[in-house]
Scaffold this active site. Structure first.
Site, PDB file in Angstrom:
ATOM      1  N   CYS A  51       0.829  -1.213   0.000  1.00 39.98           N
ATOM      2  CA  CYS A  51       0.000   0.000   0.000  1.00 39.98           C
ATOM      3  C   CYS A  51       0.859   1.256   0.000  1.00 39.98           C
ATOM      4  O   CYS A  51       1.711   1.426   0.863  1.00 39.98           O
ATOM      5  CB  CYS A  51      -0.887  -0.016   1.238  1.00 39.98           C
ATOM      6  SG  CYS A  51      -1.786   1.511   1.467  1.00 39.98           S
ATOM      7  N   PHE A  52       0.635   2.152  -0.949  1.00 36.18           N
ATOM      8  CA  PHE A  52       1.537   3.309  -1.072  1.00 36.18           C
ATOM      9  C   PHE A  52       1.401   4.341   0.027  1.00 36.18           C
ATOM     10  O   PHE A  52       2.279   5.161   0.223  1.00 36.18           O
ATOM     11  CB  PHE A  52       1.516   3.921  -2.474  1.00 36.18           C
ATOM     12  CG  PHE A  52       0.209   4.464  -3.011  1.00 36.18           C
ATOM     13  CD1 PHE A  52      -0.895   4.666  -2.231  1.00 36.18           C
ATOM     14  CD2 PHE A  52       0.121   4.789  -4.377  1.00 36.18           C
ATOM     15  CE1 PHE A  52      -2.079   5.194  -2.764  1.00 36.18           C
ATOM     16  CE2 PHE A  52      -1.044   5.311  -4.927  1.00 36.18           C
ATOM     17  CZ  PHE A  52      -2.156   5.507  -4.111  1.00 36.18           C
TER      18      PHE A  52
END
Ligand SMILES: *[C@@H]1O[C@H](CO)[C@@H](O)[C@H](O)[C@H]1NC(C)=O
Length: 244
Positions: A51-52
């Site tokens: 997840c960025f």
């Protein structure tokens, strides 16, 4: 910033994290970077490690990292978005000062910040968009990435390291609401910055660092230093944070 190098030879991650002299000043309402900062030859690296929102916070507290931007890379579809990411992965673009931190050290942080043996995502984040990728620019970086992957594989043994190594193609910046996500979702902390327009927020090293602090991804000594600073500000009822 140059003095940091002399005082703290950046050999180990611990040294990277422990560097207390990397405080960032945000002078009043002027942009976070002066003209001279912009002339510093910065380098850019891009990583996919789940997840960025979290990836951005992983790199944001490292000395030498000047700016982070979340986005999409690794696929071939045009103009991916959060809702239609298609064949891309969630990535973080890291702009760094190579005099303070090197690609090799960013690789170390990459490896220690996620599980590269997971096949279809990271923990609760399931899907191809969360795959693990090191993007490289040129044969030097590709070789370094390959060597570090071999080392990682030798260390892990029982599982296959799934990380891909890919020549960097297009990087698409993600929508504004995904930038500095951890900070924006901590309203009390966010408020300490005073009003900061989206564009300035994106370029601000202070916001980048606070974003990591919000995610509790700064090293413990930095976390407590920032705690102390914030408490001090609140005690004085001077509600705008200028540096950390
Ligand atoms: C790749 O590296 C070259 C110089 O080494 C640089 O000019 C170029 O901007 C880099 N490309 C990216 C996408 O960072």
């Amino acid at each position: 910033m140059k003095a940091e190098l002399l005082v703290f030879p950046v050999l180990a991650l611990i040294a990277l994290f422990a560097d207390p002299s990397s405080s960032i000043r945000l002078p009043d309402r002027t942009p976070a970077f002066t003209a001279s900062d912009d002339r510093r030859p910065l380098k850019t690296a891009v990583f996919a490690l789940g997840c960025f929102w979290r990836s951005e916070a992983v790199f944001g507290c490292l000395p030498g990292v000047v700016r982070t931007t979340v986005g999409y890379s690794g696929g071939s579809a045009l103009n991916p978005t959060y809702k239609r990411i298609r064949d891309h992965a969630e990535v973080v673009q890291v702009e760094y000062d190579p005099k303070i931190v090197q690609f090799r050290q960013l690789l170390d942080v990459f490896w220690t910040s996620h599980d590269p043996t997971e096949v279809f995502g990271q923990g609760p984040d399931v899907g191809d968009r969360y795959r693990s990728i090191i993007f490289t620019n040129g044969t030097g970086e590709t070789r370094m990435a390959a060597v570090s992957k071999e080392k990682q594989q030798a260390k892990i043994r029982s599982n296959i390291v799934t990380t891909q190594i890919q020549e960097l193609g297009m990087f698409y910046a993600a929508e504004t609401e995904h930038q500095k996500f951890e900070l924006k979702h901590n309203p009390q902390l966010f408020q300490l910055l005073g009003f900061m327009p989206a564009e300035e927020l994106q370029r601000s090293s202070l916001a980048m660092k606070l974003n990591s602090y919000a995610a509790e991804l700064c090293p413990p000594d930095v976390q407590s230093r920032i705690d102390a600073k914030i408490n001090n500000i609140l005690d004085k009822e001077w509600p705008v944070l200028k540096d950390i």
